[in-house]
Write a protein that holds these residues in place. Structure first.
Motif, PDB file in Angstrom:
ATOM      1  N   SER A  49       0.815  -1.214   0.000  1.00 18.09           N
ATOM      2  CA  SER A  49       0.000   0.000   0.000  1.00 18.09           C
ATOM      3  C   SER A  49       0.846   1.260   0.000  1.00 18.09           C
ATOM      4  N   LYS A  50       2.183   1.107   0.116  1.00 19.73           N
ATOM      5  CA  LYS A  50       3.071   2.256   0.293  1.00 19.73           C
ATOM      6  C   LYS A  50       4.247   2.184  -0.673  1.00 19.73           C
ATOM      7  N   THR A  51       4.816   3.338  -0.958  1.00 19.42           N
ATOM      8  CA  THR A  51       6.029   3.396  -1.760  1.00 19.42           C
ATOM      9  C   THR A  51       7.233   3.002  -0.896  1.00 19.42           C
ATOM     10  N   ALA A  52       8.333   2.643  -1.560  1.00 15.78           N
ATOM     11  CA  ALA A  52       9.556   2.286  -0.833  1.00 15.78           C
ATOM     12  C   ALA A  52      10.056   3.455   0.001  1.00 15.78           C
ATOM     13  N   ASP A  53       9.903   4.677  -0.492  1.00 16.24           N
ATOM     14  CA  ASP A  53      10.365   5.846   0.253  1.00 16.24           C
ATOM     15  C   ASP A  53       9.607   5.992   1.573  1.00 16.24           C
ATOM     16  N   ARG A  54       8.300   5.728   1.550  1.00 18.35           N
ATOM     17  CA  ARG A  54       7.537   5.858   2.801  1.00 18.35           C
ATOM     18  C   ARG A  54       7.872   4.739   3.769  1.00 18.35           C
ATOM     19  N   ILE A  55       8.067   3.525   3.255  1.00 12.99           N
ATOM     20  CA  ILE A  55       8.476   2.419   4.127  1.00 12.99           C
ATOM     21  C   ILE A  55       9.809   2.747   4.778  1.00 12.99           C
ATOM     22  N   HIS A  56      10.728   3.302   3.996  1.00 11.30           N
ATOM     23  CA  HIS A  56      12.040   3.690   4.516  1.00 11.30           C
ATOM     24  C   HIS A  56      11.883   4.697   5.652  1.00 11.30           C
ATOM     25  N   ALA A  57      11.027   5.691   5.473  1.00 13.49           N
ATOM     26  CA  ALA A  57      10.825   6.705   6.513  1.00 13.49           C
ATOM     27  C   ALA A  57      10.219   6.095   7.773  1.00 13.49           C
ATOM     28  N   GLU A  58       9.299   5.164   7.626  1.00 15.67           N
ATOM     29  CA  GLU A  58       8.679   4.525   8.788  1.00 15.67           C
ATOM     30  C   GLU A  58       9.683   3.662   9.555  1.00 15.67           C
ATOM     31  N   LEU A  59      10.561   2.963   8.832  1.00 15.79           N
ATOM     32  CA  LEU A  59      11.585   2.162   9.501  1.00 15.79           C
ATOM     33  C   LEU A  59      12.507   3.058  10.328  1.00 15.79           C
ATOM     34  N   ALA A  60      12.806   4.234   9.810  1.00 16.05           N
ATOM     35  CA  ALA A  60      13.645   5.172  10.552  1.00 16.05           C
ATOM     36  C   ALA A  60      12.963   5.591  11.856  1.00 16.05           C
ATOM     37  N   GLU A  61      11.638   5.726  11.826  1.00 15.92           N
ATOM     38  CA  GLU A  61      10.900   6.080  13.043  1.00 15.92           C
ATOM     39  C   GLU A  61      10.999   4.982  14.097  1.00 15.92           C
ATOM     40  N   TYR A  62      11.144   3.731  13.654  1.00 10.35           N
ATOM     41  CA  TYR A  62      11.326   2.614  14.589  1.00 10.35           C
ATOM     42  C   TYR A  62      12.769   2.505  15.073  1.00 10.35           C
ATOM     43  N   GLY A  63      13.649   3.342  14.529  1.00 10.76           N
ATOM     44  CA  GLY A  63      15.048   3.288  14.893  1.00 10.76           C
ATOM     45  C   GLY A  63      15.859   2.315  14.057  1.00 10.76           C
ATOM     46  N   LEU A  64      15.259   1.804  12.974  1.00  7.65           N
ATOM     47  CA  LEU A  64      15.916   0.822  12.112  1.00  7.65           C
ATOM     48  C   LEU A  64      16.621   1.534  10.958  1.00  7.65           C
ATOM     49  N   THR A  65      17.915   1.332  10.838  1.00 12.07           N
ATOM     50  CA  THR A  65      18.711   1.976   9.800  1.00 12.07           C
ATOM     51  C   THR A  65      18.753   1.079   8.568  1.00 12.07           C
ATOM     52  N   VAL A  66      18.009   1.472   7.549  1.00 11.06           N
ATOM     53  CA  VAL A  66      17.886   0.693   6.316  1.00 11.06           C
ATOM     54  C   VAL A  66      17.971   1.655   5.140  1.00 11.06           C
ATOM     55  N   ALA A  67      18.777   1.337   4.150  1.00 11.57           N
ATOM     56  CA  ALA A  67      18.854   2.163   2.939  1.00 11.57           C
ATOM     57  C   ALA A  67      17.707   1.808   2.002  1.00 11.57           C
ATOM     58  N   VAL A  68      17.250   2.776   1.236  1.00  9.13           N
ATOM     59  CA  VAL A  68      16.145   2.533   0.304  1.00  9.13           C
ATOM     60  C   VAL A  68      16.483   1.408  -0.657  1.00  9.13           C
ATOM     61  N   ASP A  69      17.729   1.344  -1.129  1.00 12.77           N
ATOM     62  CA  ASP A  69      18.083   0.313  -2.101  1.00 12.77           C
ATOM     63  C   ASP A  69      18.281  -1.063  -1.461  1.00 12.77           C
ATOM     64  N   GLU A  70      18.142  -1.151  -0.138  1.00 10.39           N
ATOM     65  CA  GLU A  70      18.151  -2.445   0.531  1.00 10.39           C
ATOM     66  C   GLU A  70      16.739  -3.026   0.669  1.00 10.39           C
ATOM     67  N   LEU A  71      15.734  -2.233   0.308  1.00  8.96           N
ATOM     68  CA  LEU A  71      14.337  -2.657   0.420  1.00  8.96           C
ATOM     69  C   LEU A  71      13.881  -3.364  -0.851  1.00  8.96           C
ATOM     70  N   PHE A  72      13.173  -4.468  -0.687  1.00 13.58           N
ATOM     71  CA  PHE A  72      12.538  -5.154  -1.814  1.00 13.58           C
ATOM     72  C   PHE A  72      11.052  -5.275  -1.521  1.00 13.58           C
ATOM     73  N   THR A  73      10.240  -4.728  -2.428  1.00 15.39           N
ATOM     74  CA  THR A  73       8.794  -4.773  -2.269  1.00 15.39           C
ATOM     75  C   THR A  73       8.160  -5.257  -3.572  1.00 15.39           C
ATOM     76  N   PRO A  74       6.942  -5.799  -3.517  1.00 18.86           N
ATOM     77  CA  PRO A  74       6.277  -6.210  -4.755  1.00 18.86           C
ATOM     78  C   PRO A  74       5.948  -5.029  -5.659  1.00 18.86           C
ATOM     79  N   VAL A  75       5.882  -3.839  -5.095  1.00 18.96           N
ATOM     80  CA  VAL A  75       5.605  -2.651  -5.904  1.00 18.96           C
ATOM     81  C   VAL A  75       6.772  -2.377  -6.850  1.00 18.96           C
TER      82      VAL A  75
END
Length: 260
Positions: A49-75
């Motif tokens: 339901s979300k873009t990779a950029d928004r998922i990345h921002a939400e992970l940062a709110e949880y304190g999880l350091t993840v780069a956008v290019d490390e994310l794999f989504t069906p989108v």
């Protein structure tokens, strides 16, 4: 089980690194410890339901350091496929994705029907339009086919139920772009320039993370968080190579596997 040393970890997100609106205890420290081991990391999610950029921002709110290019989504997979096909797409997806996806068409003929999380756009007219497009020859694509997902306020119907409705009415079978599709896991391994048997999949969902990882020839680790309790009651667990209480225990296990 393969004897190839582990060189990368493919980590599920919801239910594994975070659950019910908060990071799992020890998840932030576990990710940091995995990076210190010097192994490759990819973060796989069926969030549709979300873009990779928004998922990345939400992970940062949880304190999880993840780069956008490390994310794999069906989108991401859908965007690549539809663009390459020069598609005319009838999409049943969230408003956020409708604004970001390429090749969407306002009227027939359609070459593809794409179904994702459409809770904010779903109605009978949309279902009927998707059904008719598939009956007219459009390929049916599913971002994922989960039965339900968990939130802080309880369980909710997931994309798979909507996909099943169109499949049942049209007689077609959807091509799944996210987990547990083998292509999805292989794409993550390929991005790390590693063979499948050098990767380990870690997740809470036996029907997507574990079954998909096994089908792709990867080792699997089931965490006892997220959907684990529900699926254990249904007899779906017990097929992973390893089980651990939570992702907090993963670095200890990985130190053993990396040394194999």
């Amino acid at each position: 089980m393969t004897g190839t040393p582990v060189r990368a970890v493919l980590l599920d997100l919801e239910g594994t690194l975070y659950a019910r609106g908060a990071a799992v205890d020890g998840a932030v420290e576990a990710v940091a410890a995995l990076r210190e081991l010097g192994i490759g990391l990819r973060f796989l999610t069926n969030t549709d339901s979300k873009t990779a950029d928004r998922i990345h921002a939400e992970l940062a709110e949880y304190g999880l350091t993840v780069a956008v290019d490390e994310l794999f989504t069906p989108v991401v997979a859908a965007t690549q496929l539809l663009t390459a096909a020069g598609a005319r797409t009838r999409a049943m997806v969230s408003r956020e994705l409708s604004a970001a996806l390429p090749t969407l068409a306002d009227e027939p003929p359609y070459t593809h029907v794409l179904i994702g999380d459409c809770r904010d756009t779903l109605d009978y007219a949309a279902l009927d339009s998707a059904f008719r497009a598939v009956r007219d020859g459009a390929e049916l694509l599913a971002l994922q086919t989960g039965r339900y997902f968990k939130r802080a306020d309880g369980d909710h119907l997931d994309t798979g139920a909507v996909v099943a409705a169109v499949e049942y009415a049209s007689g077609a079978r959807a091509r799944v772009l996210g987990k547990p599709a083998t292509d999805f896991f292989e794409l993550a391994a390929k991005s790390l320039e590693l063979p499948a048997d050098a990767c380990v999949v870690v997740g809470d969902d036996a029907t997507t993370d574990i079954s998909g990882g096994r089908a792709a020839g990867m080792r699997t680790v089931q965490v006892r968080t997220g959907k684990y309790t529900d699926q254990r009651a249904e007899g779906l667990t017990g097929r992973a190579d390893h089980e651990i209480d939570s992702v907090a225990s993963l670095p200890t296990l990985l130190r053993e596997l990396v040394a194999v």
